[in-house]
Design an enzyme around this catalytic site. Structure first.
Site, PDB file in Angstrom:
ATOM      1  N   LYS A 136       0.837  -1.199   0.000  1.00 17.79           N
ATOM      2  CA  LYS A 136       0.000   0.000   0.000  1.00 17.79           C
ATOM      3  C   LYS A 136       0.876   1.254   0.000  1.00 17.79           C
ATOM      4  O   LYS A 136       0.504   2.275  -0.586  1.00 17.79           O
ATOM      5  CB  LYS A 136      -0.918   0.013   1.227  1.00 17.79           C
ATOM      6  CG  LYS A 136      -2.019  -1.056   1.205  1.00 17.79           C
ATOM      7  CD  LYS A 136      -3.041  -0.780   2.302  1.00 17.79           C
ATOM      8  CE  LYS A 136      -3.737  -2.012   2.826  1.00 17.79           C
ATOM      9  NZ  LYS A 136      -4.850  -2.512   2.061  1.00 17.79           N
ATOM     10  N   HIS A 147     -14.253  -3.370   9.068  1.00 22.66           N
ATOM     11  CA  HIS A 147     -13.596  -2.912   7.833  1.00 22.66           C
ATOM     12  C   HIS A 147     -13.757  -3.907   6.699  1.00 22.66           C
ATOM     13  O   HIS A 147     -12.925  -3.965   5.787  1.00 22.66           O
ATOM     14  CB  HIS A 147     -12.112  -2.615   8.065  1.00 22.66           C
ATOM     15  CG  HIS A 147     -11.870  -1.545   9.071  1.00 22.66           C
ATOM     16  ND1 HIS A 147     -12.335  -0.262   8.921  1.00 22.66           N
ATOM     17  CD2 HIS A 147     -11.247  -1.567  10.266  1.00 22.66           C
ATOM     18  CE1 HIS A 147     -12.001   0.456   9.971  1.00 22.66           C
ATOM     19  NE2 HIS A 147     -11.343  -0.312  10.817  1.00 22.66           N
ATOM     20  N   ARG A 192      -7.248  -7.947  -9.018  1.00 19.90           N
ATOM     21  CA  ARG A 192      -7.961  -9.207  -9.234  1.00 19.90           C
ATOM     22  C   ARG A 192      -9.426  -8.898  -9.454  1.00 19.90           C
ATOM     23  O   ARG A 192      -9.839  -7.750  -9.363  1.00 19.90           O
ATOM     24  CB  ARG A 192      -7.834 -10.079  -7.981  1.00 19.90           C
ATOM     25  CG  ARG A 192      -8.295  -9.304  -6.741  1.00 19.90           C
ATOM     26  CD  ARG A 192      -8.342 -10.156  -5.500  1.00 19.90           C
ATOM     27  NE  ARG A 192      -8.318  -9.369  -4.290  1.00 19.90           N
ATOM     28  CZ  ARG A 192      -9.365  -8.843  -3.686  1.00 19.90           C
ATOM     29  NH1 ARG A 192     -10.558  -9.009  -4.207  1.00 19.90           N
ATOM     30  NH2 ARG A 192      -9.246  -8.143  -2.580  1.00 19.90           N
TER      31      ARG A 192
HETATM   32  P1  ADP Z   1     -11.644  -6.317  -0.277  1.00 18.87           P
HETATM   33  O1  ADP Z   1     -12.508  -6.437   0.937  1.00 18.87           O
HETATM   34  O2  ADP Z   1     -10.210  -6.010   0.021  1.00 18.87           O
HETATM   35  O3  ADP Z   1     -12.189  -5.444  -1.328  1.00 18.87           O
HETATM   36  P2  ADP Z   1     -12.908  -8.582  -1.413  1.00 18.87           P
HETATM   37  O4  ADP Z   1     -14.151  -7.969  -0.921  1.00 18.87           O
HETATM   38  O5  ADP Z   1     -12.745  -8.803  -2.870  1.00 18.87           O
HETATM   39  O6  ADP Z   1     -11.649  -7.751  -0.905  1.00 18.87           O
HETATM   40  O7  ADP Z   1     -12.717  -9.977  -0.636  1.00 18.87           O
HETATM   41  C1  ADP Z   1     -11.577 -10.774  -0.778  1.00 18.87           C
HETATM   42  C2  ADP Z   1     -11.570 -11.733   0.368  1.00 18.87           C
HETATM   43  O8  ADP Z   1     -12.427 -12.858   0.118  1.00 18.87           O
HETATM   44  C3  ADP Z   1     -10.253 -12.367   0.621  1.00 18.87           C
HETATM   45  O9  ADP Z   1      -9.425 -11.559   1.393  1.00 18.87           O
HETATM   46  C4  ADP Z   1     -10.636 -13.636   1.381  1.00 18.87           C
HETATM   47  O10 ADP Z   1     -10.773 -13.423   2.775  1.00 18.87           O
HETATM   48  C5  ADP Z   1     -11.978 -13.994   0.851  1.00 18.87           C
HETATM   49  N1  ADP Z   1     -11.915 -15.195  -0.033  1.00 18.87           N
HETATM   50  C6  ADP Z   1     -10.875 -15.676  -0.707  1.00 18.87           C
HETATM   51  N2  ADP Z   1     -11.167 -16.746  -1.426  1.00 18.87           N
HETATM   52  C7  ADP Z   1     -12.464 -16.997  -1.227  1.00 18.87           C
HETATM   53  C8  ADP Z   1     -13.396 -17.968  -1.729  1.00 18.87           C
HETATM   54  N3  ADP Z   1     -13.039 -18.875  -2.605  1.00 18.87           N
HETATM   55  N4  ADP Z   1     -14.679 -17.917  -1.321  1.00 18.87           N
HETATM   56  C9  ADP Z   1     -15.073 -16.960  -0.471  1.00 18.87           C
HETATM   57  N5  ADP Z   1     -14.236 -16.016   0.013  1.00 18.87           N
HETATM   58  C10 ADP Z   1     -12.952 -16.018  -0.339  1.00 18.87           C
HETATM   59  P1  ADP Z   2      -7.948  -3.717   2.978  1.00 20.69           P
HETATM   60  O1  ADP Z   2      -6.732  -4.065   2.199  1.00 20.69           O
HETATM   61  O2  ADP Z   2      -8.053  -4.464   4.250  1.00 20.69           O
HETATM   62  O3  ADP Z   2      -9.171  -3.780   2.108  1.00 20.69           O
HETATM   63  P2  ADP Z   2      -8.203  -0.804   2.806  1.00 20.69           P
HETATM   64  O4  ADP Z   2      -7.069   0.128   2.776  1.00 20.69           O
HETATM   65  O5  ADP Z   2      -8.897  -1.036   1.505  1.00 20.69           O
HETATM   66  O6  ADP Z   2      -7.734  -2.181   3.433  1.00 20.69           O
HETATM   67  O7  ADP Z   2      -9.261  -0.273   3.874  1.00 20.69           O
HETATM   68  C1  ADP Z   2     -10.335  -1.064   4.314  1.00 20.69           C
HETATM   69  C2  ADP Z   2     -11.431  -0.193   4.937  1.00 20.69           C
HETATM   70  O8  ADP Z   2     -10.929   0.593   6.030  1.00 20.69           O
HETATM   71  C3  ADP Z   2     -12.025   0.834   4.000  1.00 20.69           C
HETATM   72  O9  ADP Z   2     -13.023   0.296   3.169  1.00 20.69           O
HETATM   73  C4  ADP Z   2     -12.562   1.876   4.964  1.00 20.69           C
HETATM   74  O10 ADP Z   2     -13.777   1.446   5.546  1.00 20.69           O
HETATM   75  C5  ADP Z   2     -11.520   1.874   6.071  1.00 20.69           C
HETATM   76  N1  ADP Z   2     -10.509   2.933   5.836  1.00 20.69           N
HETATM   77  C6  ADP Z   2      -9.353   2.794   5.154  1.00 20.69           C
HETATM   78  N2  ADP Z   2      -8.652   3.954   5.124  1.00 20.69           N
HETATM   79  C7  ADP Z   2      -9.376   4.857   5.835  1.00 20.69           C
HETATM   80  C8  ADP Z   2      -9.181   6.243   6.197  1.00 20.69           C
HETATM   81  N3  ADP Z   2      -8.094   6.920   5.844  1.00 20.69           N
HETATM   82  N4  ADP Z   2     -10.147   6.855   6.928  1.00 20.69           N
HETATM   83  C9  ADP Z   2     -11.253   6.174   7.324  1.00 20.69           C
HETATM   84  N5  ADP Z   2     -11.484   4.870   7.029  1.00 20.69           N
HETATM   85  C10 ADP Z   2     -10.559   4.214   6.297  1.00 20.69           C
HETATM   86 MG    MG Z   3      -9.556  -2.704   0.465  1.00 18.76          MG
END
Ligand code: ADP
Ligand code: ADP
Ligand code: MG
Length: 667
Positions: free
Chosen positions: A116, A235, A292
């Site tokens: 990140k 989150h 992805r």
């Molecule tokens: P983000 O919340 O970062 O946007 P996504 O919402 O796309 O990511 O969710 C990805 C997450 O889904 C992965 O971090 C993992 O915990 C979960 N995951 C991975 N593989 C599978 C699967 N085959 N079925 C359901 N959940 C999965």
């Molecule tokens: P991950 O890789 O776990 O998906 P993200 O950086 O995408 O991590 O952040 C996940 C969630 O955390 C966001 O969808 C939001 O709800 C919260 N978040 C992230 N950054 C901030 C910020 N600077 N201020 C407030 N909430 C945040």
């Molecule tokens: Mg995210």
């Protein structure tokens, strides 16, 4: 185009990818762990190969084995799904080295966005707006604290290598900084093997708005508009929708162009998501890029009439994007709800178990690939009735995605679909999702990432006692099952007669309420007396598999519902509600029927929480011997008769299976 692909994933996403491949005439190879031998994704693919034991590290994360299987089965490409190896640049590299197409971006793009911190430095150069913060290499605690002081509290610490909502700490005051830093670094090294962190301004009432981008190898890069994923717990996303309520065409174009710039800055190819955090006034900042296909991609498919997996396959095979930016349009509104095996009332703790009963709403399968009017809704699921949600993988049961011509219609359809979704065997968030969808905040699109926390009172109401209709459904289900099992008290002599009418006492318990029910058998039905008074009941019809679906005439009303029995629990689904009633036969417990009372076996799978007797102890009939916990309730095992305990077969903390003998009596 490929003729055979390997899907390096499991669950709903593996099934999702297989569905498009089949539609395109492409053969599929599934890989699976020992825990998944009977999984749905294995069944829906043309071939399946076992790659190792249950833990993901020994199976779904074994890049070497998966590549071996692809080579051995002649798969020309690998789709990684999401999670697991999908954002592993070494895996993408290894595919290329073995002459296998990786259905995803080039390894270099995955790597560039993998950190990140590094991604933010890149985005800064590409003029993509960033949340004020520090994302450099200096990890000295005093230095970072100074940076946090400069940024101004509240400050958010994030593991640079983080994901899945893990490795984040919100800090309210400078004095708490050092402790939070240490704990954030601890979690980061444990979860991601890298303790690098970044610090940024923690926005108040922000929205999570992300842009779906797509690029090909011919220099085209488009955005397929936005998704609002603000409704989160821990989150992590719970509800996602597209388009984002309140979005203006100007801001949409600005965010779309910023996302395309982000993708181009790393030479992106394939499907990707650029996540932004936005203020209520609409100003937005780059958060991270997920390299992805995203879990919530179906809402984009529904509003754009596309099949993003088809796009991925075409791009990976070297074709150009099927549509250019000006050909893409938003049509209607889509909402996705993630159905999880979890317990919202207990801090969203994941729940494991077998789906003893799973009935999904009558889904119209979404026509992937551009039908004129998307179907009203679609369910993407990787499990079927009888399958198990195990502790090894993600506890997602299904994704329910609805489409409507506008948000109001989509909301109504989601409420309806959720009310028809029945699950027995583990805790799910279905009732919680129904309340969430119906909450004023969500209905009015008053969205931000704190929506769930702020509306706790409405989202976690105190349990209301079951209404007489629900109790009547459970009682009739019980009476019918006794009749078909030949243990109908009407025929045997377990009941007693009073004024020549046969009467019987039943007891149903909810977590916080007890229901004492008096049943009087009549020639054509029953009279049911509860605390609320007496009602006459007649059976109008029985249908469905196992006679689960009942229609009753209660007084002059018609009431229908589904009753699923799981051990001593009667799960009643009626009027969109699920009620779990724990049945205890007052007669049996009063000792009227020796054979049925005081059993020494586990009524259902559970855990021993108390052992009240020891070997050789003398007990009296009815004494409590042992308490087990199952399905959120405690069950007391009592002595069926006077006697001496010969053996206690389990100890506190032991897991027991249904029917297991728990104690033995001396003969
Ligand atoms: P983000 O919340 O970062 O946007 P996504 O919402 O796309 O990511 O969710 C990805 C997450 O889904 C992965 O971090 C993992 O915990 C979960 N995951 C991975 N593989 C599978 C699967 N085959 N079925 C359901 N959940 C999965
Ligand atoms: P991950 O890789 O776990 O998906 P993200 O950086 O995408 O991590 O952040 C996940 C969630 O955390 C966001 O969808 C939001 O709800 C919260 N978040 C992230 N950054 C901030 C910020 N600077 N201020 C407030 N909430 C945040
Ligand atoms: Mg995210």
């Amino acid at each position: 185009m490929f003729t055979k692909i390997l899907i390096a994933n499991r669950g709903e996403i593996a099934c999702r990818v297989a569905a498009t491949a089949r539609r395109m005439g492409i053969k599929t190879v599934a890989v699976y762990s020992a825990a998944d031998a009977n999984a749905k994704h294995v069944a829906v693919c043309d071939e399946a190969v076992l790659i190792g034991p249950a833990p993901a590290k020994e199976s779904y994360l074994r890049a070497d084995k998966i590549i071996q299987v692809a080579l051995a089965t002649g798969a020309q490409a690998i789709h990684p799904g999401y999670g697991f190896l999908s954002e592993n640049s070494e895996f993408a590299d290894a595919c290329a080295k073995n002459g296998i197409a990786f259905i995803g971006p080039p390894a270099s793009a995955i790597q560039a966005m993998g950190s990140k911190s590094a991604a933010k430095s890149l985005m800064e150069k590409a003029n993509v707006p960033l949340v004020p913060g520090y994302h450099g290499d200096n990890q000295d605690a005093d230095f970072l604290q100074n940076e946090a002081d400069r940024i101004g509290y509240p400050v958010l610490l994030k593991a640079s290598a983080g994901g899945g909502g893990k490795g984040m700490r919100v800090i309210g005051h400078s004095k708490d900084f050092k402790e939070a830093l240490a704990s954030c670094k601890r979690e980061a090294i444990n979860s991601f093997g890298d303790d690098k962190v970044l610090a940024e301004k923690y926005l108040q009432r922000p929205r999570h708005i992300e842009i779906q981008v797509f690029a090909d190898t011919h220099g085209n890069c488009v955005y397929l508009f936005e998704r609002d994923c603000s409704v989160q717990r821990r989150h992590q996303k719970v509800l996602e929708e597209a388009p984002a309520p309140g979005m203006t065409p100007e801001r949409r174009a600005a965010m779309g162009e910023a996302a395309v710039a982000a993708a181009k800055a790393v030479g992106y190819v394939g499907a990707g998501t650029v996540e932004f955090i936005a203020n209520q006034d609409g100003t937005f900042y780059f958060m991270e890029m997920n390299t992805r296909l995203q879990v919530e991609h179906p809402v984009t498919e529904m509003i754009t009439g596309t099949d993003l997996v088809e796009w991925q396959l075409r791009v990976a095979a070297g074709e150009a994007l099927p549509l250019q930016q000006e050909q893409l349009q938003i049509h209607g509104h889509a909402i996705e709800a993630r159905v999880y095996a979890e317990n919202p009332e207990k801090g969203f703790l994941p729940s494991i178990g077998t789906l003893r009963h799973a009935r999904t709403p009558a889904a119209v399968n979404f026509e992937l690939g551009g039908s004129a009017e998307p179907a009203a809704f679609r369910i993407d699921s990787g499990v079927r009735e009888g399958d198990t949600i195990s502790p090894f993988y993600d506890p997602m049961i299904a994704k329910m995605i609805v489409w409507g011509k506008d948000r109001t219609e989509a909301l109504a359809r989601m409420a309806q679909a959720l009310s028809q979704y029945q699950i027995v065997g583990l805790s799910s968030n279905i009732a919680f999702l129904s309340r969430l969808i119906a909450s004023d905040a969500f209905a009015n699109a008053d969205l931000d990432t704190g929506l769930i926390a702020r509306n706790e009172a409405q989202l976690f109401p105190t349990e209301q006692p079951a209404v007489v209709d629900v109790i009547a459904l459970a009682a009739v289900s019980l009476l019918l099952s006794e009749k078909s099992a030949g243990s109908d008290p009407w025929q045997s002599s377990h009941g007693w007669r009073m004024n020549s009418l046969m009467q019987r006492a039943l007891q149903f318990a909810e977590e916080h309420h007890q229901h004492k029910v008096q049943v009087t058998y009549l020639a054509d039905g029953w009279t049911l007396r509860t605390d609320a008074g007496a009602v006459g009941i007649r059976l109008a019809s029985v249908s469905g598999s196992g006679g689960n679906d009942l229609v009753l005439k209660i007084a002059d009303r018609t009431v229908s519902g589904t009753v699923v029995r799981d051990g001593e629990h009667f799960h009643v689904f009626s009027q969109g509600m699920h009620t779990d009633l724990h049945y205890s036969d007052a007669l049996a417990h009063a000792g009227e029927t020796e054979a049925e009372g005081g059993r020494l076996t586990a009524p259902m799978p559970g855990k021993i929480v108390a052992v009240l007797v020891t070997k050789a102890q003398e007990v009296k009939k009815g004494d409590a011997l042992l308490i087990m916990e199952a399905m959120k309730m405690e069950h007391t095992i009592s002595a069926p008769h006077d006697g001496v305990i010969d053996d206690v077969l389990y100890a506190i903390g032991d897991q027991v299976t249904e029917g297991a003998q728990l104690l033995a009596f001396a003969q």
